[in-house]
Enzyme design. Structure first.
Site, PDB file in Angstrom:
ATOM      1  N   ARG A 119       1.053  14.719  13.586  1.00  0.00           N
ATOM      2  CA  ARG A 119       1.536  14.538  12.214  1.00  0.00           C
ATOM      3  C   ARG A 119       1.596  15.831  11.393  1.00  0.00           C
ATOM      4  O   ARG A 119       0.833  16.041  10.450  1.00  0.00           O
ATOM      5  CB  ARG A 119       0.682  13.484  11.497  1.00  0.00           C
ATOM      6  CG  ARG A 119       0.764  12.151  12.185  1.00  0.00           C
ATOM      7  CD  ARG A 119      -0.006  11.081  11.481  1.00  0.00           C
ATOM      8  NE  ARG A 119       0.753  10.410  10.430  1.00  0.00           N
ATOM      9  CZ  ARG A 119       0.313   9.349   9.772  1.00  0.00           C
ATOM     10  NH1 ARG A 119      -0.871   8.857  10.046  1.00  0.00           N
ATOM     11  NH2 ARG A 119       1.031   8.785   8.845  1.00  0.00           N
ATOM     12  N   ARG A 142      -8.724  -0.400   4.818  1.00  0.00           N
ATOM     13  CA  ARG A 142      -7.844   0.613   4.236  1.00  0.00           C
ATOM     14  C   ARG A 142      -6.514  -0.009   3.809  1.00  0.00           C
ATOM     15  O   ARG A 142      -5.903   0.463   2.855  1.00  0.00           O
ATOM     16  CB  ARG A 142      -7.547   1.712   5.279  1.00  0.00           C
ATOM     17  CG  ARG A 142      -8.697   2.653   5.534  1.00  0.00           C
ATOM     18  CD  ARG A 142      -8.251   3.771   6.432  1.00  0.00           C
ATOM     19  NE  ARG A 142      -6.929   4.220   5.999  1.00  0.00           N
ATOM     20  CZ  ARG A 142      -5.982   4.664   6.804  1.00  0.00           C
ATOM     21  NH1 ARG A 142      -6.192   4.738   8.103  1.00  0.00           N
ATOM     22  NH2 ARG A 142      -4.822   5.054   6.334  1.00  0.00           N
ATOM     23  N   ASP A 169       4.864   0.572  12.023  1.00  0.00           N
ATOM     24  CA  ASP A 169       3.644  -0.056  11.486  1.00  0.00           C
ATOM     25  C   ASP A 169       3.503  -1.519  11.906  1.00  0.00           C
ATOM     26  O   ASP A 169       2.490  -2.151  11.579  1.00  0.00           O
ATOM     27  CB  ASP A 169       3.640   0.042   9.948  1.00  0.00           C
ATOM     28  CG  ASP A 169       3.300   1.446   9.469  1.00  0.00           C
ATOM     29  OD1 ASP A 169       2.898   2.282  10.296  1.00  0.00           O
ATOM     30  OD2 ASP A 169       3.444   1.705   8.252  1.00  0.00           O
ATOM     31  N   LYS A 172       0.832  -1.204   0.000  1.00  0.00           N
ATOM     32  CA  LYS A 172       0.000   0.000   0.000  1.00  0.00           C
ATOM     33  C   LYS A 172       0.872   1.262   0.000  1.00  0.00           C
ATOM     34  O   LYS A 172       0.630   2.198  -0.763  1.00  0.00           O
ATOM     35  CB  LYS A 172      -0.894   0.012   1.247  1.00  0.00           C
ATOM     36  CG  LYS A 172      -1.604   1.340   1.473  1.00  0.00           C
ATOM     37  CD  LYS A 172      -2.465   1.320   2.718  1.00  0.00           C
ATOM     38  CE  LYS A 172      -1.756   1.690   3.990  1.00  0.00           C
ATOM     39  NZ  LYS A 172      -1.503   3.124   4.163  1.00  0.00           N
ATOM     40  N   ASN A 173       1.904   1.256   0.862  1.00  0.00           N
ATOM     41  CA  ASN A 173       2.693   2.479   1.035  1.00  0.00           C
ATOM     42  C   ASN A 173       3.616   2.778  -0.147  1.00  0.00           C
ATOM     43  O   ASN A 173       4.252   3.828  -0.187  1.00  0.00           O
ATOM     44  CB  ASN A 173       3.511   2.416   2.333  1.00  0.00           C
ATOM     45  CG  ASN A 173       2.628   2.636   3.552  1.00  0.00           C
ATOM     46  OD1 ASN A 173       1.431   2.883   3.420  1.00  0.00           O
ATOM     47  ND2 ASN A 173       3.216   2.540   4.734  1.00  0.00           N
ATOM     48  N   CYS A 205      -4.596  13.192  13.170  1.00  0.00           N
ATOM     49  CA  CYS A 205      -5.173  11.859  12.999  1.00  0.00           C
ATOM     50  C   CYS A 205      -4.964  11.112  14.289  1.00  0.00           C
ATOM     51  O   CYS A 205      -4.271  11.577  15.191  1.00  0.00           O
ATOM     52  CB  CYS A 205      -4.579  11.148  11.793  1.00  0.00           C
ATOM     53  SG  CYS A 205      -3.070  10.288  12.134  1.00  0.00           S
TER      54      CYS A 205
HETATM   55  C1  UD1 Z   1       4.500   6.940   6.464  1.00  0.00           C
HETATM   56  C2  UD1 Z   1       3.652   5.700   6.269  1.00  0.00           C
HETATM   57  C3  UD1 Z   1       3.125   5.195   7.607  1.00  0.00           C
HETATM   58  C4  UD1 Z   1       4.297   4.977   8.577  1.00  0.00           C
HETATM   59  C5  UD1 Z   1       5.180   6.206   8.658  1.00  0.00           C
HETATM   60  C6  UD1 Z   1       6.432   5.984   9.478  1.00  0.00           C
HETATM   61  C7  UD1 Z   1       2.652   5.861   4.074  1.00  0.00           C
HETATM   62  C8  UD1 Z   1       1.435   6.080   3.252  1.00  0.00           C
HETATM   63  N1  UD1 Z   1       2.533   6.020   5.399  1.00  0.00           N
HETATM   64  O1  UD1 Z   1       3.672   7.945   7.022  1.00  0.00           O
HETATM   65  O2  UD1 Z   1       2.441   3.956   7.377  1.00  0.00           O
HETATM   66  O3  UD1 Z   1       3.772   4.699   9.868  1.00  0.00           O
HETATM   67  O4  UD1 Z   1       5.582   6.627   7.333  1.00  0.00           O
HETATM   68  O5  UD1 Z   1       7.139   4.907   8.971  1.00  0.00           O
HETATM   69  O6  UD1 Z   1       3.700   5.531   3.559  1.00  0.00           O
HETATM   70  N2  UD1 Z   1       6.843  14.607  10.818  1.00  0.00           N
HETATM   71  C9  UD1 Z   1       7.069  15.931  11.121  1.00  0.00           C
HETATM   72  N3  UD1 Z   1       6.951  16.863  10.122  1.00  0.00           N
HETATM   73  C10 UD1 Z   1       6.621  16.522   8.846  1.00  0.00           C
HETATM   74  C11 UD1 Z   1       6.400  15.157   8.544  1.00  0.00           C
HETATM   75  C12 UD1 Z   1       6.522  14.220   9.556  1.00  0.00           C
HETATM   76  O7  UD1 Z   1       7.371  16.257  12.270  1.00  0.00           O
HETATM   77  O8  UD1 Z   1       6.521  17.417   7.989  1.00  0.00           O
HETATM   78  C13 UD1 Z   1       6.955  13.591  11.881  1.00  0.00           C
HETATM   79  C14 UD1 Z   1       5.670  12.798  12.105  1.00  0.00           C
HETATM   80  O9  UD1 Z   1       4.778  13.476  12.966  1.00  0.00           O
HETATM   81  C15 UD1 Z   1       6.192  11.521  12.719  1.00  0.00           C
HETATM   82  C16 UD1 Z   1       7.533  11.333  12.007  1.00  0.00           C
HETATM   83  O10 UD1 Z   1       7.891  12.616  11.477  1.00  0.00           O
HETATM   84  O11 UD1 Z   1       6.434  11.713  14.085  1.00  0.00           O
HETATM   85  C17 UD1 Z   1       7.512  10.335  10.882  1.00  0.00           C
HETATM   86  O12 UD1 Z   1       6.435  10.639   9.989  1.00  0.00           O
HETATM   87  P1  UD1 Z   1       6.502  10.303   8.436  1.00  0.00           P
HETATM   88  O13 UD1 Z   1       7.669   9.422   8.181  1.00  0.00           O
HETATM   89  O14 UD1 Z   1       6.386  11.550   7.670  1.00  0.00           O
HETATM   90  O15 UD1 Z   1       5.162   9.453   8.264  1.00  0.00           O
HETATM   91  P2  UD1 Z   1       4.169   9.464   7.034  1.00  0.00           P
HETATM   92  O16 UD1 Z   1       4.916   9.725   5.773  1.00  0.00           O
HETATM   93  O17 UD1 Z   1       2.988  10.290   7.347  1.00  0.00           O
END
Ligand code: UD1
Length: 431
Positions: free
Chosen positions: A131, A409, A317, A22-23, A126
């Protein structure tokens, strides 16, 4: 609303086909916005998130046709998507859609790079944490975009002549921000270097697809990505890599229920840390010609201590699934969640089945109990809900999981895959 009912105590034996990730499928679909030509994606899983993203992308003008499963005789080959974004007719991604799936925020980079402007709703909070998207915006600004927040929307405008390559050092590892900036940088002028990039295999998969589309990217699979921008990308054909989180989930399910299952189509190299953790619990894990074989016959479950980390560490995850397994371990385990601050909603639900878990900040201490007992529980997010399935497989009596749309999902044909291996699991479809 549909529910899932499980009567625990059955061992799992047989084969579980692993679907496309999915990711990876989500960002690969988004990458199709970067070219007016056709991108064909094979092995796309049939999931609610994929269908929702298809709706979002159609809003932007994407033409999408799908070849069904019948075209793919292999059990773990999903659908084939043909995506053509000849013209991007709408550069706005509306709140109603982005709020339902965070990954849709990643359209920002491709639309901005291709059209010179994009208006994308902020995704909002969420269940698993706040996030934020500051790293995504930092990346777009570094590429020269002017960013404004207006009415809950990110309004991004590229400089005259388009985005410009830059050196971006992320202060924190983010999967989403890496995807977003990587995609945008392929159409920027000159070289972009992303340092402290996320190394999750799904990023490598997207990068490889971008290379097939004509992008020049060095350092794939490492934390430094070097991208030479180009003015136009082409069409390509790409196969989505197997889902390592689905793989780990079923591996933990077999460890929990006991039995002997081949996860066909799975790739061990995508989840070495999780599988070696599983091996430490006393479960045997072996690479086979067609995938991975997981076996636990008799024998107890050894407790282990883990902290979640970006790839190649133990994935957040799979944290909930590991915790479900540890509820029956012969001793005490400690799990520390370092990625998301609130990813413990499954703890209260596991407690309803009789689990003994203490939470202190980001750390859960799990004392193994002799028995779990079935109960009504509530799915709260994607990975938390599948941990309840694992617990239900171990519990005595019936467990009913409410709000299973969370499972839909991210897990394709979950009940079917498990029941074919002997689990007593069924979906109770609401009228
Ligand atoms: C993706 C995955 C999700 C997985 C996560 C971490 C997909 C669709 N989703 O989510 O399944 O759990 O990676 O492996 O691939 N953060 C910030 N600022 C930002 C962006 C992120 O502070 O602009 C923080 C987030 O709050 C979190 C951490 O960084 O604490 C990691 O998040 P991130 O790797 O961005 O997760 P996603 O891409 O949303």
């Amino acid at each position: 609303m549909d529910r899932i009912s499980i009567v625990g105590g059955q061992r799992l034996n047989g084969t579980i086909p692993i679907s496309g990730a999915k990711n990876a499928a989500l960002p690969l679909m988004i990458a199709s916005l970067l070219t007016p030509e056709r991108l064909t994606l094979k092995n796309v899983p049939n999931l609610a998130d994929v269908n929702l993203l298809a709706r979002i992308l159609r809003n932007h003008g994407l033409d999408l046709t799908i070849d069904g499963k019948r075209a793919n005789p292999s059990p773990h080959m999903g659908e084939t998507f043909h995506l053509s974004a000849r013209d991007i007719v709408d550069t706005t991604a509306p709140y109603e859609l982005v709020a339902r799936m965070r990954a849709s925020f990643w359209v920002l980079g491709p639309i901005l790079a291709r059209c010179g402007r994009a208006r994308v709703s902020l995704p909002g909070g969420c269940a698993i944490g706040t996030r934020p998207v500051d790293l995504h915006l930092m990346g777009m600004k570094a590429l020269g975009a002017d960013i404004d927040i207006d009415g809950g929307y990110v309004v991004a405008v590229a400089p005259k002549g388009g985005l410009r390559g830059a050196r971006i050092i992320f202060p924190k590892v983010s999967v989403g921000a890496t995807h977003n900036v990587l995609m945008a940088a392929t159409l920027a002028k000159g070289e972009t270097v992303i340092e402290n990039a996320a190394r999750e295999p799904e990023i490598g998969d997207v990068a490889e697809c971008l290379v097939k589309m004509g992008a020049t990217i060095e350092g794939i699979g490492t934390s430094t990505l070097r991208i030479q921008g180009t003015s136009r990308l082409e069409g390509a054909v790409h196969t989505v890599l197997p889902d390592r989180i689905e793989t780990g989930t079923y591996a933990f399910a077999v460890a929990a229920a006991g039995g002997d299952v081949e996860l066909s189509g799975a790739r061990k190299s995508l989840l070495e840390t999780a599988l070696s953790a599983l091996a430490q619990t006393g479960t045997s894990v072996a690479e086979t010609k067609g995938g991975i074989r997981v076996t636990r016959n008799g024998g107890g479950i050894e407790p282990i201590s883990i902290e979640t980390q970006p790839f190649p560490g133990f994935p957040t995850d799979l944290q909930a699934q590991l915790m479900a397994l540890m509820t029956r371990a012969d001793g005490t385990s400690v799990i520390r969640e370092t990625i998301f601050e609130n990813r413990f909603m499954h703890v209260q639900e596991l407690a309803r089945l009789g689990a003994d878990i203490q939470l202190h900040g980001d750390t859960a201490t799990i004392k193994g109990v002799r028995q779990l007992r079935g109960a009504q529980v509530m799915a709260t997010d994607l990975r938390a809900s599948v941990s309840l399935v694992i617990a239900g497989l171990m519990a005595e009596g019936q467990t009913t999981i409410n709000r299973v749309y969370h499972l839909d999902r991210g897990f394709e044909r979950l009940e079917q895959k498990l029941s074919r291996c002997g689990a007593n699991i069924e979906r109770l479809v609401s009228a």
